[in-house]
Every structure is written in structure tokens, then in C-alpha cells.
Design a protein around this motif. Structure first.
Motif, PDB file in Angstrom:
ATOM      1  N   ARG A 196      -2.262  16.001  -7.625  1.00 18.90           N
ATOM      2  CA  ARG A 196      -1.323  15.010  -7.121  1.00 18.90           C
ATOM      3  C   ARG A 196      -2.051  13.843  -6.444  1.00 18.90           C
ATOM      4  O   ARG A 196      -1.645  12.678  -6.565  1.00 18.90           O
ATOM      5  CB  ARG A 196      -0.352  15.681  -6.138  1.00 18.90           C
ATOM      6  CG  ARG A 196       0.698  14.743  -5.546  1.00 18.90           C
ATOM      7  CD  ARG A 196       1.538  14.127  -6.647  1.00 18.90           C
ATOM      8  NE  ARG A 196       2.509  13.189  -6.134  1.00 18.90           N
ATOM      9  CZ  ARG A 196       3.763  13.512  -5.813  1.00 18.90           C
ATOM     10  NH1 ARG A 196       4.167  14.757  -5.955  1.00 18.90           N
ATOM     11  NH2 ARG A 196       4.595  12.609  -5.367  1.00 18.90           N
ATOM     12  N   HIS A 197      -3.148  14.121  -5.729  1.00 16.53           N
ATOM     13  CA  HIS A 197      -3.811  13.029  -5.030  1.00 16.53           C
ATOM     14  C   HIS A 197      -4.488  12.071  -6.004  1.00 16.53           C
ATOM     15  O   HIS A 197      -4.669  10.887  -5.694  1.00 16.53           O
ATOM     16  CB  HIS A 197      -4.816  13.576  -4.012  1.00 16.53           C
ATOM     17  CG  HIS A 197      -5.950  14.346  -4.601  1.00 16.53           C
ATOM     18  ND1 HIS A 197      -5.864  15.684  -4.910  1.00 16.53           N
ATOM     19  CD2 HIS A 197      -7.201  13.975  -4.949  1.00 16.53           C
ATOM     20  CE1 HIS A 197      -7.005  16.096  -5.407  1.00 16.53           C
ATOM     21  NE2 HIS A 197      -7.835  15.094  -5.442  1.00 16.53           N
ATOM     22  N   THR A 255      -1.723   9.876  -7.068  1.00 13.56           N
ATOM     23  CA  THR A 255      -1.403   8.980  -5.950  1.00 13.56           C
ATOM     24  C   THR A 255      -2.408   7.836  -5.868  1.00 13.56           C
ATOM     25  O   THR A 255      -2.040   6.671  -5.635  1.00 13.56           O
ATOM     26  CB  THR A 255      -1.398   9.763  -4.631  1.00 13.56           C
ATOM     27  OG1 THR A 255      -0.466  10.837  -4.727  1.00 13.56           O
ATOM     28  CG2 THR A 255      -1.017   8.872  -3.470  1.00 13.56           C
ATOM     29  N   GLU A 290       3.362   3.568  -0.788  1.00  9.86           N
ATOM     30  CA  GLU A 290       3.559   4.981  -1.118  1.00  9.86           C
ATOM     31  C   GLU A 290       2.230   5.723  -1.228  1.00  9.86           C
ATOM     32  O   GLU A 290       2.091   6.858  -0.756  1.00  9.86           O
ATOM     33  CB  GLU A 290       4.326   5.093  -2.432  1.00  9.86           C
ATOM     34  CG  GLU A 290       4.486   6.519  -2.934  1.00  9.86           C
ATOM     35  CD  GLU A 290       5.074   6.594  -4.329  1.00  9.86           C
ATOM     36  OE1 GLU A 290       5.008   7.681  -4.935  1.00  9.86           O
ATOM     37  OE2 GLU A 290       5.572   5.575  -4.827  1.00  9.86           O
ATOM     38  N   ALA A 291       1.245   5.072  -1.824  1.00  8.66           N
ATOM     39  CA  ALA A 291      -0.037   5.737  -2.042  1.00  8.66           C
ATOM     40  C   ALA A 291      -0.912   5.744  -0.801  1.00  8.66           C
ATOM     41  O   ALA A 291      -1.520   6.771  -0.470  1.00  8.66           O
ATOM     42  CB  ALA A 291      -0.771   5.055  -3.197  1.00  8.66           C
ATOM     43  N   ASP A 298       2.249   6.263   3.042  1.00  9.57           N
ATOM     44  CA  ASP A 298       3.153   7.414   3.127  1.00  9.57           C
ATOM     45  C   ASP A 298       2.441   8.738   2.887  1.00  9.57           C
ATOM     46  O   ASP A 298       2.929   9.794   3.308  1.00  9.57           O
ATOM     47  CB  ASP A 298       4.298   7.270   2.110  1.00  9.57           C
ATOM     48  CG  ASP A 298       5.177   6.075   2.408  1.00  9.57           C
ATOM     49  OD1 ASP A 298       5.115   5.573   3.551  1.00  9.57           O
ATOM     50  OD2 ASP A 298       5.905   5.624   1.501  1.00  9.57           O
ATOM     51  N   SER A 299       1.305   8.705   2.202  1.00  7.18           N
ATOM     52  CA  SER A 299       0.611   9.951   1.864  1.00  7.18           C
ATOM     53  C   SER A 299      -0.289  10.455   2.984  1.00  7.18           C
ATOM     54  O   SER A 299      -0.887  11.526   2.857  1.00  7.18           O
ATOM     55  CB  SER A 299      -0.232   9.742   0.598  1.00  7.18           C
ATOM     56  OG  SER A 299      -1.248   8.783   0.825  1.00  7.18           O
ATOM     57  N   SER A 340       0.604  13.988   4.323  1.00  5.41           N
ATOM     58  CA  SER A 340       0.698  15.092   3.364  1.00  5.41           C
ATOM     59  C   SER A 340      -0.636  15.430   2.701  1.00  5.41           C
ATOM     60  O   SER A 340      -0.708  16.399   1.957  1.00  5.41           O
ATOM     61  CB  SER A 340       1.723  14.745   2.276  1.00  5.41           C
ATOM     62  OG  SER A 340       1.353  13.555   1.600  1.00  5.41           O
ATOM     63  N   LEU A 341      -1.676  14.654   2.940  1.00  6.87           N
ATOM     64  CA  LEU A 341      -2.982  14.888   2.339  1.00  6.87           C
ATOM     65  C   LEU A 341      -4.018  15.116   3.430  1.00  6.87           C
ATOM     66  O   LEU A 341      -3.932  14.529   4.518  1.00  6.87           O
ATOM     67  CB  LEU A 341      -3.413  13.690   1.477  1.00  6.87           C
ATOM     68  CG  LEU A 341      -2.477  13.282   0.329  1.00  6.87           C
ATOM     69  CD1 LEU A 341      -3.007  12.035  -0.356  1.00  6.87           C
ATOM     70  CD2 LEU A 341      -2.330  14.406  -0.674  1.00  6.87           C
ATOM     71  N   TYR A 395      -7.225  12.244   0.922  1.00  8.65           N
ATOM     72  CA  TYR A 395      -6.890  10.853   1.225  1.00  8.65           C
ATOM     73  C   TYR A 395      -8.084   9.944   0.933  1.00  8.65           C
ATOM     74  O   TYR A 395      -7.916   8.811   0.466  1.00  8.65           O
ATOM     75  CB  TYR A 395      -6.465  10.704   2.681  1.00  8.65           C
ATOM     76  CG  TYR A 395      -5.943   9.318   2.994  1.00  8.65           C
ATOM     77  CD1 TYR A 395      -4.652   8.947   2.637  1.00  8.65           C
ATOM     78  CD2 TYR A 395      -6.761   8.375   3.611  1.00  8.65           C
ATOM     79  CE1 TYR A 395      -4.173   7.673   2.897  1.00  8.65           C
ATOM     80  CE2 TYR A 395      -6.300   7.098   3.872  1.00  8.65           C
ATOM     81  CZ  TYR A 395      -5.005   6.750   3.508  1.00  8.65           C
ATOM     82  OH  TYR A 395      -4.539   5.485   3.759  1.00  8.65           O
ATOM     83  N   VAL A 434      -7.919   9.230  -2.661  1.00  8.97           N
ATOM     84  CA  VAL A 434      -6.880   8.240  -2.955  1.00  8.97           C
ATOM     85  C   VAL A 434      -7.399   6.830  -2.703  1.00  8.97           C
ATOM     86  O   VAL A 434      -7.246   5.917  -3.535  1.00  8.97           O
ATOM     87  CB  VAL A 434      -5.623   8.519  -2.109  1.00  8.97           C
ATOM     88  CG1 VAL A 434      -4.632   7.366  -2.223  1.00  8.97           C
ATOM     89  CG2 VAL A 434      -4.969   9.816  -2.546  1.00  8.97           C
TER      90      VAL A 434
END
Length: 720
Positions: free
Chosen positions: A63-64, A67, A308-309, A312-313, A316-317, A322, A325
Motif C-alpha cells: 500500500r505504501h 501511496t 492524501e499521500a 493523510d498517510s 497510518s504508516l 513514510y 512514500v
């Protein structure tokens, strides 16, 4: 529909072609063919994943990484919005960036688009209506015209200054197919674009595991991922064969369509008709569209994706994810989409390695064998020895994936355990349990093989419990490496002959050449191979080997005859029962009348004594031979019943149905049977013997309950 996130990849393809072919019909044909091939490639991948029902493979993208790609695409769309609003190319070079941002001939254009975007953000803070953004964008052209009127600027002046798009030439809607001439295609450029096409294909595959499940949850409808993939495959292949672009489900548009009541064939046909009208009338409407409107739209979408990337992440990362990302976003922004996606693949591998090394501890736990005993029956004297010395055995339970990232940690923990265990009562044997290990890479396997040398230098024996009769979960020949160490250990014909000789305590012959202790009374019988290393298939076998080695070490120091005890031993089939009754002389005298209620029977090879689920109408005492108990509903779960064992007594006393099937293993067996009628007669005539039988039953239950901690599917302590 085609996702806006795909535009950067398509822009890259168009740039590569125009840099080589220039602008013209040949470049147009090459770009269209490349776009069509990308659609066919995506459609083929979708179809094959769905056809072979491996739709879950699309979930393998972390998912990352997705993202990070979204963040890079968001910044690219912001750049595109600024380019559309100003009709100037964006560049990160300092001098060109300064000219773009502060030149009097440029900044008014992007400033107006930014003002519209900021106004929309303010309205969204005040109102949370989901339809506000689309209506706002529809209203932007009217507001722009109103602004021109208020400033006294005519349309001709605005067109001349560049506030509107240039007038598009009227052309046939079929022009794209008319210009698609295969003779003009530069196939060398098509091949040069294949890396970008592959990156575009991979990125397209990432959206399905996000969009389809998300829409399913939002609409409260179940979906079959494989069917969805097949449908996407058909759509993309047909689109590519017709020269069209990639298309797949867009979550936001589909959800808005659903909330507005869309659904069914009628709505679909009307939507297709409206799209067709836009294709026909589009060129003539473009010249009336102010650049600020698409500029504002792209700014809004790009900022949303970037926020969002990158914002907001954060919660959650973890730090590693991160960082990945941010790195992917920067790479896509500065170097390109393909380069950023390639970095994403590297970041996925690096993140897995670092997270597994940090969070996946190779050691789940450890304990001494004093609380984790084998299921092997032992003589009373052997039990006394083990009661005092099993604390010298340490069982280390490993877990998860063992790889180069955590193998060093495992080696350090074992070394620390060996260092901390010094002195007279130091560690004698280390049992490494691999039952919960899912995979081992070659680096970790090499480290595990080298652990023996470290333990051997400290005088500690090692038992490797593979947890499966298929071997270790790795391609590295770890079993062969360890087996060679076993074969190189001390031993020889004399000790191997001891395995086939009669037990000096009970007189029974060994029933298996790989057993170190007597199957009947549990006394160690000498050993073949090394006393320093063992390769076991189950935890129970590993524990039994460690216990045998402790007994042999004790007998080497104190004499083997200490185990035999004084006096003539009881017959083999009575020794276990005598031990469970307390081992007293009085208990030994009670066993003879107890056996008068048993009936002898000879079993042939493979004969079934009882089956799982049948009524428990008898118990069996094995005099000679071998029985096998198995659970019919669990593949491979069996237990060997050895001479001297009483089975079925719990069901006979409690009335519970048979928990498994009991059959004769080997050439035949002799048993003593106690049926329900004889048991009832015993209770009426001699209650004391019935109480003695109940005591024996509780002894067996206690033995089995004690070893439930060994995990029933490994120690084979079944409720027979």
C-alpha cells in the motif's frame, strides 16, 4: 474510464515519440499505436489474472508503494494544471522556475487558477455537500466571463492575451482512425516506449485491489474479484484493438454515479450517448473554455492526491514506509514515472527487510524441558534422573520467516543464552523448534548450520526439530548439511548394534532402528551417530532425543545398572500399569487379580479393534506387537501404541464414544481385552480393583494432559 493518474505515463510516451519524430502524422500514428498496445497489455493481464482465478495476486503491491505513486502523480497533475493555466512548460531549473512564478507575463494566469482553487477550498470548509465541487467547476467559466466584463476586457482581448484555448480546427470524429496509418508507425520508437508501457501496466494493475473493494464496501454489494478482472480484461482489449485508451473502474466517479441513482442499462446508455455528444461537439467548445477552469480542476485534483499521500498517510504508516512514500514521490517528480515506480519496487523490498528485521522476532519464546517433556514413557529411575536434569535442556521456539535480516539476531540470542549458562549446571542441550517457521532463506540456513559449531565449542548438543517430515521450509539443502554432521559424529557398529539388541532392563527388542531408547520401558539403548547433534521431524522426537542424551550422560557417570533397580522386573505389559498405580509391592500384587477380568486375543495385521465414533465397550492392554491410533478427520494425525500400554480405558469408564480408530500395525499383536460386561462384574465383585483401574485411567490422563503443552499435532499425545 481512464484514470487521470495514467496521464503522466502517457505524457512520457508522447514526449519520447515527439522528441524523435517531431510533430506530425507519423508521430501521431506511433503514439496511438503505443497507447493501444498498452491497453491490450493491461487487458491481457486483467483477463489472465481473472481466468486463472489468481485475482489475489494484485494485492501483492504494498500500500505504501501505491501511496508514493499517488503522491508523485498528484504533484505531476499540479504541474500540469499550472502548465494548462499558463500555456508555459514547467521546469524545476531554478532560473526557469523563477521566471514561471514571478514573470509579469506568466504569474497572472496561474494566480487566477489558484484563486479559484483556494475559493473552492474555503467553500468546502463551510459546506460539506458532495456535489459542490462538480457544480463549482461548471460555474467557473461563467464566473470568469463575469470577471472579464467587470474588468472591461473584451473576449477578443482575452483571446489575444492567452486566457482562452486556441481555436481548434473542425475535424471529423473519425480523424483518429483516419490518421492511424501503420506505414507511418516507427516501430523502433514503439519498442523504446515498452519500459514505460510496462510501468503503466503495473501501475494500472494497482488500482483494481483498491477501487473495486472500496466501491463494494461503499455500495454494500458483494463482488467477485476474478469476474471483475475478466470484465476489465475484455474492456481494455477491445479498447486497445479499436485504438482506444486504458480504462478501469474509477472509485470516485462510480460512487457519485451510484449516489445519484445511476444503475442499470438505461443509465449506462444515456451516459454513453452524452459522452458521444461531447466527442462530436468537443473541438468547437474548447475555444470558449477559459484556461483557468481546467487549471483549477487539475490543481484541485493534484493537491488532493498529494495531500492524501504525503499528509493523510502520516498516522497510518511507520517511519520506514513514510520515508518510502516521500522517496517515490520525489523520484517521480524529478526523474519520471517509470523511474519512480522502479524505486517503489526497491522500496517495497527494503521496507519488508527492515520491518521484518525490526518487528518479526525470530524467537517466539524459550523454556526448559522441565515444563515441556516428551510423550515417551520412562522407567521410575529414569523419571527421577530426568526430574533433576531436564532443566539442562533449553527449547527455543522459532517463528515466521528466517532471512538474512533477522538471522543475525537469532545467532546473537543463542550466543547470549550459551554465555549466560555457565557453571556446573550449565546448559547441556539446545532444541531449536522450527514448527512455526514459514520460510528460511539461504543466508539464514547457512547461519543455522553454523550454530552447531558455536554450541559444540561450549559442549552443548543441538537438536534441530524441523516440524515436518518434509524437511525445512527452504530450498537450501539444510537437512543434508545437518545430516552430514550427524553422520560424522562419534558412534559406529558397536553402538548401532546396541539399537538392535535386547533391552537390558525389560528384554524387549527395538522395533525401529532410529530409536535411541527402548520403545517399551524408555531406557536409553545406546545410540548411532553423534551425541552432539540430532535432526528430528517433530518436537516430541527432539525432546525424546535430548532426554535420552541426558540419561546416557548420567549412566556414563553413575553406571548403567542404576536404572535396572533391585529385584526381578515385572512382565513388560504390567510395568506401565504398575508405575501408574504408585509402584508399590501392594499395587504389584493387585495387578494379577485385575488381569483375570481381561480376555486374551490375537490381532492380525491391519485388523481394526474399534472405529472412531463407535460405542466404547472395551479397553485393550497391548502385550506384544504394535497398534496404531489415528484420527480419521485429521490427515496424518496418528500415535503408535507400544507394548505395556492400556488404551480405551477412559471411554470404557466414562461411556464416551470412540475418539479415534485403533488398528493393528505390523505383522500382528497380542492384546488383553476388558469388555463392558467384565468391567461391570469387577465393580460388583471387587470394587477395589475397579478403583485401581480408575486410578490407572487417571494416570494415563495425567500423562497426556501434561504433554498437551507440546502441541497435540506434534507430540501425538492423542486421547485414546
Amino acid at each position: 474510464m481512464m484514470m487521470v493518474e495514467n496521464i503522466p505515463f502517457m505524457h512520457r510516451i508522447a514526449t519520447l515519440v515527439t522528441e524523435q519524430q517531431g510533430v506530425g502524422e507519423g508521430a501521431f500514428a506511433t503514439v496511438l499505436v503505443t497507447f493501444a498496445l498498452s491497453s491490450v497489455a493491461v487487458g491481457g493481464c486483467f483477463f489472465l489474472l481473472g481466468w486463472f482465478r489468481v485475482g489475489s495476486a494484485v494485492y501483492f503491491f504494498p500500500r505504501h508503494v501505491i501511496t508514493g505513486c499517488i503522491g508523485g502523480i498528484g504533484i505531476f497533475i499540479v504541474q500540469t494544471g499550472l502548465e494548462v493555466a499558463t500555456s508555459r512548460p514547467w521546469s524545476w531549473r531554478p532560473e526557469r522556475l523563477a521566471d514561471f512564478l514571478f514573470s509579469d507575463s506568466v504569474y497572472p494566469f496561474w494566480l487566477v487558477a489558484l484563486a479559484f482553487e483556494l475559493l473552492l477550498r474555503v467553500l468546502l470548509l463551510l459546506f460539506s455537500a458532495p456535489l459542490l465541487p462538480p457544480f463549482y467547476f461548471v460555474a467557473v467559466p461563467g464566473a470568469f466571463y463575469l470577471g472579464l466584463w467587470g474588468c472591461g476586457v473584451s473576449l477578443e482581448q482575452a483571446h489575444a492575451a492567452g486566457w482562452f484555448f486556441e481555436r481548434a480546427e473542425q475535424a471529423s470524429p473519425l480523424l483518429m482512425w483516419q490518421l492511424l496509418d501503420p506505414r507511418l508507425v516507427d516501430w523502433g520508437l514503439v519498442l523504446a516506449c515498452l519500459p514505460t508501457v510496462m510501468a503503466l501496466t503495473v501501475f494500472s494493475l494497482m488500482h483494481v485491489p483498491i477501487n473495486i473493494p472500496s466501491l463494494s464496501v461503499s455500495t454494500k454489494r458483494d463482488v467477485d474479484m476474478n469476474k471483475e478482472l475478466i470484465a476489465h480484461g475484455y474492456a481494455n482489449v477491445l479498447s486497445g484493438l479499436c485504438g482506444g485508451l486504458q480504462n478501469y473502474l474509477c472509485y470516485s466517479n462510480s460512487l457519485l454515479y451510484f449516489k445519484c441513482g445511476g444503475g442499470g442499462p438505461v443509465s449506462g446508455y444515456l451516459l454513453a450517448l452524452a459522452t458521444a455528444l461531447c466527442v462530436v461537439t468537443g473541438p468547437s467548445a474548447v475555444e470558449h473554455m477559459p484556461r483557468a477552469m481546467p487549471g483549477c480542476l487539475l490543481l484541485h485534483i493534484g493537491v488532493d492526491l498529494a495531500v492524501e499521500a504525503l499528509w493523510d498517510s502520516r498516522g497510518s504508516l511507520d517511519g520506514i514506509e513514510y520515508g518510502s512514500v516521500a522517496a517515490i514521490t520525489v523520484a517521480m517528480t524529478l526523474f519520471g514515472m517509470t523511474e519512480g515506480l522502479a524505486l517503489g519496487v526497491l522500496c517495497a523490498a527494503l521496507t519488508f527487510t527492515l520491518q521484518a528485521g525490526r518487528h518479526v522476532a525470530p524467537v517466539r519464546g524459550r523454556m526448559s524441558a522441565r515444563t515441556l517433556r516428551s510423550s515417551r514413557w520412562r522407567s521410575a529411575s529414569a523419571e527421577e534422573v530426568l526430574k533433576e536434569r531436564t532443566r539442562l535442556i533449553q527449547v527455543v521456539q522459532l517463528q515466521g520467516h528466517l532471512f538474512f535480516g533477522n538471522a543475525t539476531l537469532l545467532t546473537a540470542q543463542v550466543d547470549s543464552l550459551l554465555t549466560a549458562s555457565l557453571g556446573e549446571d550449565s546448559l547441556r542441550f539446545l532444541l531449536l523448534d522450527f514448527t512455526l517457521v514459514m520460510a528460511i532463506d539461504s543466508s539464514a540456513a547457512e547461519s543455522l548450520a553454523k550454530l552447531f559449531a558455536s554450541c559444540h565449542r561450549r559442549g552443548v548438543g543441538v537438536c534441530y526439530c524441523r516440524g515436518s517430515r518434509e524437511g525445512f521450509p527452504c530450498s537450501f539443502p539444510l537437512s543434508e548439511r545437518l545430516q552430514s554432521l550427524v553422520d560424522e559424529g562419534p558412534g559406529g557398529d558397536l553402538e548401532m548394534a546396541a539399537l538392535h539388541s535386547c533391552c537390558t532392563r525389560c528384554g524387549a527388542r527395538s522395533l525401529a532402528a532410529d530409536r535411541l531408547s527402548c520403545l517399551a520401558c524408555g531406557e536409553p539403548r545406546g545410540m548411532g551417530g553423534s551425541r552432539s547433534i540430532c535432526l528430528a521431524d517433530t518436537l516430541d522426537e527432539g525432546l525424546a532425543w535430548c532426554e535420552d542424551m541426558l540419561l546416557l550422560q548420567h549412566y556414563d557417570s553413575h553406571g548403567y545398572r542404576d536404572a535396572a533397580g533391585d529385584g526381578e522386573p515385572l512382565p513388560l505389559h504390567l510395568q506401565q500399569m504398575h508405575r501408574l498405580c504408585g509402584g508399590s509391592e501392594e499395587a504389584a500384587r493387585d495387578l494379577a487379580p485385575l488381569l483375570t477380568y481381561f480376555t486374551p486375543q490375537r490381532l492380525s495385521a491391519g485388523q481394526v479393534l474399534w472405529r472412531q465414533g463407535e460405542a466404547s465397550d472395551r479397553a485393550a492392554l497391548l502385550v506384544s506387537g504394535r497398534l496404531q491410533f489415528e484420527l480419521e478427520e485429521e490427515d496424518g494425525t496418528t500415535e503408535a501404541i507400544l507394548p505395556g500400554h492400556l488404551v480405551g480405558e477412559f471411554g470404557l469408564i466414562s461411556g464416551q464414544a470412540r475418539l479415534g480408530t485403533l488398528r493393528c500395525a505390523g505383522d500382528g499383536a497380542d492384546v488383553l481385552l476388558l469388555d463392558q460386561e467384565a468391567f461391570q462384574r469387577m465393580q460388583e465383585q471387587q470394587p477395589r480393583l475397579a478403583f485401581l483401574l480408575a486410578k490407572i485411567c487417571m494416570g494415563y490422563l495425567g500423562h497426556r494432559v501434561m504433554h498437551v503443552a507440546n502441541r497435540i499435532w506434534e507430540s501425538h499425545c492423542l486421547p485414546v
